[in-house]
Enzyme design. Sequence first.
Site, PDB file in Angstrom:
ATOM      1  CD  GLU A 265      -1.045  13.050  20.832  1.00  0.00           C
ATOM      2  OE1 GLU A 265      -0.113  13.857  20.596  1.00  0.00           O
ATOM      3  OE2 GLU A 265      -1.102  11.921  20.326  1.00  0.00           O
TER       4      GLU A 265
ATOM      5  CB  CYS B 118      13.154   7.187   9.993  1.00  0.00           C
ATOM      6  SG  CYS B 118      13.992   8.427   8.980  1.00  0.00           S
TER       7      CYS B 118
ATOM      8  CB  CYS C 230      14.294   1.958   5.238  1.00  0.00           C
ATOM      9  SG  CYS C 230      12.947   3.139   5.150  1.00  0.00           S
TER      10      CYS C 230
END
Length: 354
Positions: free
Chosen positions: A35, A190, A200
């Site tokens: 992260e 997206c 989508c």
Amino acid sequence: MTWFTTQILRWSNVQSRTDLPWQENRSAYRVWVSEIMLQQTQVATVINHFGRFIEQFPDVFTLQRATSEEILAAWYGLGYYRRALNLHRTADVIVKEYSGEFPKTVSELRSLPGIGRSTAGSIVSAVWNEPAAILDANVRRVLSRFHGVNGPEATKISERELWKLAESHTSIESSRDYNQGIMDFGALWCKVSNPKCNECLLNSNCVAYQTGQVSKFPAKKRNAPLRCTTFRPCVVFDQHFDCLLRQRESSGTYAQMWDTPELGNIVQPQTFLRQLNLPNSNLRLFDIAHTNTYRISNQQVTEKLAVAKYNVPSKNLGTPSHTRWTPFRSLKRLGLPVRAMQRIQLAKSFVENT
């Protein structure tokens, strides 16, 4: 569970990435390292570095015992080096205050260096499947388009309101899958440009798509005025191409890192060397050996490189305060900034060919 959440989980079940290296042998340590690496860095770049970093520092105890120089050297190529120093600081806190066990709440994680709300949410959801909202760049884009917020001026909402939207969709039972899903959905579907809107599964309720304004959401940030600056580094070599390095201050982009010294805007190379108590004899000096122009954020930097090459060994020159002489072959072990390493290699090549 909202309709939006259900659709993201459906998409995630088929499309989400499940083979990322930090998803294997999942642990709080591995997820935390990934992260921090992923902050402002693309997944592909992190994949290339993660395995080597974990091999060198397999657990929080190893990381805590390491020196800053060792960690910065392992971080070389990822940029934003403050993140590496924050890893080291956080490892020290976890070992000393938590006996090596990672805290399991967002609030506790947020108290640690380099861990913000979204990063903390990613960790607790990925490791323990605890419900916690995230709001990285990909999630922001998905929420902006779907809800029609933070595009044109009339659609602006506050950061607190955007977090409320993120929280409203976060799955209670499947936080891990949802958070991974919405991040991947933003990265792979997206996207910033050429999003797959026609295919989508959200498009029937997506405000941006239904109003034909996908390109307007989210609104592009206004660029800060371009500032032009001149940077005058000086690469100093001894007889054997040992390089003089100075350690930067404890703040700034390259805090505490070793780098080449700087002349400043007025000081000439000869004067600069005298200020360091280095001689102006036994020396080849190149005031402007190379000029390079590049962009860093909103700055246009013109770098004018000076090179000083002594024909005596460093032991005869002395070591100025806050500096060190380092053999050329050992430079990569220090984790120098990429530009510093490139600058030193360029200076060596220049001397050898002049």
